[in-house]
Each structure stands twice: as C-alpha cells, then as structure tokens.
Design an enzyme around this catalytic site. Structure first.
Site, PDB file in Angstrom:
ATOM      1  N   GLY A 270      20.835   3.786  12.613  1.00 47.61           N
ATOM      2  CA  GLY A 270      20.963   4.241  11.243  1.00 47.61           C
ATOM      3  C   GLY A 270      22.279   3.813  10.632  1.00 47.61           C
ATOM      4  N   VAL A 271      22.490   4.239   9.388  1.00 47.28           N
ATOM      5  CA  VAL A 271      23.647   3.799   8.623  1.00 47.28           C
ATOM      6  C   VAL A 271      24.771   4.824   8.727  1.00 47.28           C
ATOM      7  CG1 VAL A 271      24.465   3.219   6.307  1.00 47.28           C
ATOM      8  CG2 VAL A 271      22.175   2.545   7.037  1.00 47.28           C
ATOM      9  N   GLY A 272      26.012   4.342   8.754  1.00 47.10           N
ATOM     10  CA  GLY A 272      27.153   5.245   8.701  1.00 47.10           C
ATOM     11  C   GLY A 272      28.186   4.951   9.764  1.00 47.10           C
ATOM     12  N   ASN A 273      29.299   5.673   9.679  1.00 46.95           N
ATOM     13  CA  ASN A 273      30.427   5.424  10.568  1.00 46.95           C
ATOM     14  C   ASN A 273      30.107   5.726  12.027  1.00 46.95           C
ATOM     15  OD1 ASN A 273      32.297   4.513   8.622  1.00 46.95           O
ATOM     16  ND2 ASN A 273      32.670   6.607   7.965  1.00 46.95           N
ATOM     17  N   VAL A 274      29.405   6.849  12.280  1.00 44.82           N
ATOM     18  CA  VAL A 274      29.091   7.208  13.663  1.00 44.82           C
ATOM     19  C   VAL A 274      28.124   6.192  14.264  1.00 44.82           C
ATOM     20  CG1 VAL A 274      28.078   8.940  15.170  1.00 44.82           C
ATOM     21  CG2 VAL A 274      29.555   9.653  13.283  1.00 44.82           C
ATOM     22  N   GLU A 295      16.319  -1.267  10.330  1.00 44.28           N
ATOM     23  CA  GLU A 295      16.083  -1.443   8.897  1.00 44.28           C
ATOM     24  C   GLU A 295      17.303  -2.006   8.185  1.00 44.28           C
ATOM     25  OE1 GLU A 295      14.968   2.427   7.605  1.00 44.28           O
ATOM     26  OE2 GLU A 295      16.948   3.291   7.925  1.00 44.28           O
ATOM     27  N   ILE A 365      22.782  15.924   9.691  1.00 39.64           N
ATOM     28  CA  ILE A 365      23.712  16.901   9.128  1.00 39.64           C
ATOM     29  C   ILE A 365      23.905  18.050  10.108  1.00 39.64           C
ATOM     30  CG2 ILE A 365      23.997  18.634   7.300  1.00 39.64           C
ATOM     31  CD1 ILE A 365      22.671  16.628   5.392  1.00 39.64           C
ATOM     32  N   ASN A 385      21.433  12.400   0.826  1.00 40.46           N
ATOM     33  CA  ASN A 385      20.964  11.047   0.536  1.00 40.46           C
ATOM     34  C   ASN A 385      19.439  10.932   0.590  1.00 40.46           C
ATOM     35  OD1 ASN A 385      23.637  10.075   0.352  1.00 40.46           O
ATOM     36  ND2 ASN A 385      23.724   9.806   2.571  1.00 40.46           N
ATOM     37  N   LYS A 409      34.155  19.799   8.052  1.00 40.27           N
ATOM     38  CA  LYS A 409      35.082  20.553   7.192  1.00 40.27           C
ATOM     39  C   LYS A 409      36.166  21.267   8.013  1.00 40.27           C
ATOM     40  CE  LYS A 409      32.886  19.763   3.233  1.00 40.27           C
ATOM     41  NZ  LYS A 409      33.481  19.018   2.116  1.00 40.27           N
TER      42      LYS A 409
END
Length: 505
Positions: A270-274, A295, A365, A385, A409
């Site tokens: 998937g997409v993202g920093n992790v 994808e 999340i 998203n 957080k």
C-alpha cells in the site's frame, strides 16, 4: 518539440484549444471521468479551468457542480482546486487532498468510498450512471490515433469507452519514452460471458501498450507541462524499521517452515511512509528475484528494481517523490524493461491476486483486539482517504499484513482498541497485524485466542493493561463469550479521546 509534434495524428490538430475553452464543454451536473491514480497521471490544467468556470457561474448566481470519478487520488491542482471552488457534488472512489477531505467531512461533497477493483465494472454495468465527459492525460497520440498513456492507467480505458465526449491533456512534461511500458487489456464481455484473464506470472503481458478511443468523441485537446504530485516520503523512522524487521523475519520463517516457496511470492504494498519503509526492509533482507504485483509503484519498489532485488514490478501507476522520479526519467530505458503498467481492474483483479498468491501489505488507522480493521475513518465518522485497493488484495491474498505504529498523537491514541470505530476489513479477512511492538499471527486462532495475541504482541505498553482489563471484564460479564464485549464500553476509548484529548483512562 511542440505539442503538435506529440499529436502525430494530424487531423486532431484542429481540436487544440485552451483549458478555459475546453472547460466550457463540461456542463453543470456532468458525470466526469478523470484520469488520475495516487498522485500520478491526473489532468494538470483543466481542473483549474473548471474551478475558474465554477467560480464565475457562482458569482453570476448560477449553480455549477460536477461529479468526478477517477482511479484513485489526484493532487492539489486537481482535487484541491475543484474543492476550493465548491465545484464538486459527488466524488469517487478515493481522495487524499486536504481541502476535498474537509468538503467531504463537512457534508458538502457526496463521497462514495469504493473498492478500487469495483469501480470500472460497476460503471460498465450502469450502476453509477451515464458518463458525459472523460478527461484523460496522455503523453502523445500516435499516427494511427492511439493514445500513449502517461505515468498510470487507472480506469482510463473504461472512461474512454463510456464517455460521450473526450478531452485529452497532452502533458509535454512527461517523458515520451514511457511508450511501451503499458499493458492495456480489457475483458469487455459482461457476465455471464466473461473468460478467464490469462495472467499466470506477475510479468505476463496480455494487452497493448496503448489506450484506444473513438476519435470522433475527442472534442478538445489541451496542452499541459507539469510534473505529477511530489509524493514526499519520510526517511524510515525507528518504528517503521522495526515493523519492517518483524515482517522480513516472519517471511523468512515461513520459507523455512515450507509455507512459502523459496523464490517468494509477488508483493503488493500500500501507499505511505510505513509501507515504503517495509519495502526498504526488503531491500536489505535475504530475498532475491522478487516480483511486484501491486496497484502503486512507489520509491521503495523502484529501489528494489535498481538494486536488482526485484525482477519486475507490475502496477497501475507510478507514484514517486521528485528525487525518485528524476531517477526514473534518467534511467527510463532500464525501468521500461522492468515495469508494467496495467488497467486498474487488472492490477487489482481478485482472480489474478488469488492465482498469483500475492503477499499483501497495507496500512490501517486502527485494529481491534479481535482483528477487525479500520482503514478509513478517524474516530468513526471522519473520512481520511478511503479503502482504496486494500480490500481487493487482503481478501484474495496468500498472506496479508496490516501495519501501523501502535499509537498516534504522541501516544494519546492507541491504534489497538477494544472495538474499531469503523470496520473496513473484518476479522475473517485479517491474517497478520504488525506494530513496532510486535507481530500478531492470527491464522488459525479463535476470537478469544486472537485477543490475547493482539494485546500482548501489538499494543503499546501504555495501553496494554487497559486492554487486558477490558477483555478480562468482558469475559466475566458478556452474555456470550465467543467474542466477548462490554457493549457500553466498547467505543468508550474513542469517546474519551473526543472529550479529553487522550484515550488513557
């Protein structure tokens, strides 16, 4: 080189016009299919012209809003510009723009969050309505009227097939050398007349390098000259590196146990920093001759190709940081032999994912103690998203991982909770959850067994006792203890955060 040089089918030169002129061809309440997939191949100038038109119409006291369908997210100059001008009524199937997100969560945009593999076929079935206009970015038009796609394909061929009118953006800023990188295939027959899709290896090609369009539908061609969105990826932090290490160790163990072949199976990320950090972990891992079937191809997978760790990467779009994109351009002959860009309904097709035995890795999340996953909603009600393609791969994969840091957080939010505030992936589909605290292998475990593993392996120490306390009391008080819950408290952690700013009780 001029834009006319890129439009080799010279009869189309007469349809060149400004973005402002082309925008007037799109009427209020039109269903508009746009190219665009995770910050790649979206139209660069026409959305801003549509936004200007919407403002002018609003100032004149006339309504102007359109419905926008894409492959996935676009960028500030597309989604952001349209949202800022209040020019969107309906948006599907995915968004990552901040202003559009505000419009969605304020109720000003009707957002339809869809599994990405469903979009093209539901549109083709007529479930979503009639498509009035398609706006598609290309890098050139061939002598025989075929379209050379840009840095992605997404749902572009479906939009070209369906739309009454087509507007093309020819992006002079994209390298013409991407020609030949694409593999456009469509099984246009409707059920029950469909045939199997003949992809048996991640590097199989079964289509054509070009998009096809009825040239009589092309009403405008607009020139653009702009890069894709700069997808800035942070350097992997300690938490991301630890998550990656757990996954690499786990995959190595599975090979030793004979549950994975020594040559590994194709990888989806998937997409993202992790997710990008996990790919970086594979770069230094023991695996060779890897294949990608995903994808979105992002920086980490490009690194694997360049290092010779990955043989071929198949995706529907290339979504890179500015530095990685420059490397892509500088070495495009190398990458063109190793990257295949497909239509979205092929890159995310359940039949192919199941046949190839994809190893799927996606972010989340939050997860609950029984393995339900929330990928989309913050505190249960605010869209982040969208589900994207995570469901396509999770449900049909050989192995699936959901990854996240254990808290958010500044530790005020636990990403492991008694019950997720929104369910995108049920416990029935989730196999493995990973945080920087550890890896929970949930395969073959009943709900009560899962709860103990998830708490002990994945929860942050600041919340572990709190989770054990909830679970122990649920065992004693729930009417049924197959999946024990205290219904009056199951979402109390989220409620407590909204009231106090922390989940710590």
């Amino acid at each position: 080189m001029s834009v006319q040089d890129r439009i080799r089918y010279t009869s189309l030169h007469s349809r060149l016009m400004s973005a402002a002129q082309a925008a007037t061809l799109i009427h209020h309440e039109a269903n508009v299919g746009m190219s665009g997939f995770t910050g790649a191949c979206y139209p660069k100038v026409l959305p801003q012209a549509i936004a200007d038109l919407a403002r002018a119409e609003h100032d004149a006291g006339r309504p102007y809003k359109i419905n926008v369908w894409t492959g996935a997210s676009t960028a500030p100059e597309c989604d952001g510009a349209l949202a800022e001008a209040h020019a969107i009524n309906q948006r599907l199937p995915f968004n990552s723009d901040r202003i559009m997100r505000q419009e969605i969560n304020n109720g000003d945009v009707n957002f339809i969050d869809m599994h990405l593999s469903h979009v093209a076929q539901q549109a083709e079935f007529g479930f979503l309505g009639h498509m009035d206009v398609a706006i598609i970015e290309v890098v050139a038009i061939t002598e025989d009227g075929m379209l050379i796609p840009s840095t992605g394909i997404g749902n572009n061929q479906t939009w070209l097939n369906m739309a009454d009118k087509v507007i093309l953006e020819v992006n002079m800023g994209m390298p013409i050398q991407v020609e030949g990188m694409h593999d456009v295939y469509q099984n246009n027959a409707l059920p029950p007349h469909r045939s199997p899709i003949n992809i048996n290896r991640a590097d199989d090609r079964i289509g054509t390098p070009y998009l096809k369009v009825d040239l009589n539908k092309v009403v405008a061609i607009v020139e653009s000259n702009a890069p894709d969105r700069d997808n800035v990826f942070s350097e992997p932090d300690d938490k991301s590196k630890q998550i990656a290490e757990y996954i690499v160790d786990f995959l190595s163990h599975e090979i030793k146990q004979g549950r994975l072949p020594k040559e590994m199976l194709p990888i989806q990320s998937g997409v993202g920093n992790v997710a990008n950090a996990v790919l970086a972990g594979l770069l230094t891992g023991p695996f060779e001759n890897l294949y990608g079937y995903t994808e979105v191809l992002q920086d980490g997978m490009l690194d694997l190709l360049r290092a010779g760790k990955m043989v071929t990467a198949s995706a529907t779009a290339i979504s890179l940081s500015a530095k990685a994109f420059q490397d892509f351009v500088d070495n495009i002959d190398f990458y063109r032999e190793r990257i295949i860009l497909r239509s979205l309904e092929i890159s995310n097709h359940p039949e192919i994912i199941r046949r190839l035995g994809i190893i799927a890795m996606n972010s989340m999340i939050e997860a609950d103690i029984y393995g339900n996953i929330n990928s989309t909603h913050v505190m249960g009600t605010s869209m982040m998203n969208g589900i994207g393609g995570s469901g396509d791969f999770t449900r049909n994969s050989f192995l699936n991982f959901f990854v996240t840091p254990s808290t958010a957080k500044d530790d005020k939010i636990s990403c492991i909770v008694p019950m997720v505030s929104h369910v995108d992936h049920t416990e029935h589909d989730t196999q493995i959850i990973v945080t920087e605290q550890g890896l929970a292998d949930l395969r073959g475990l009943a709900p009560r067994q899962r709860a103990k593993v998830v708490i002990d392996k994945c929860a942050h120490p600041a919340y572990r006792d709190q989770l054990h306390d909830y679970y122990d009391r649920a065992l004693k008080t729930a009417k049924g203890i197959h999946t024990p819950h205290i219904l009056t408290e199951a979402l109390s952690w989220h409620e407590h955060f909204l009231k106090t700013g922390s989940m710590k009780m």
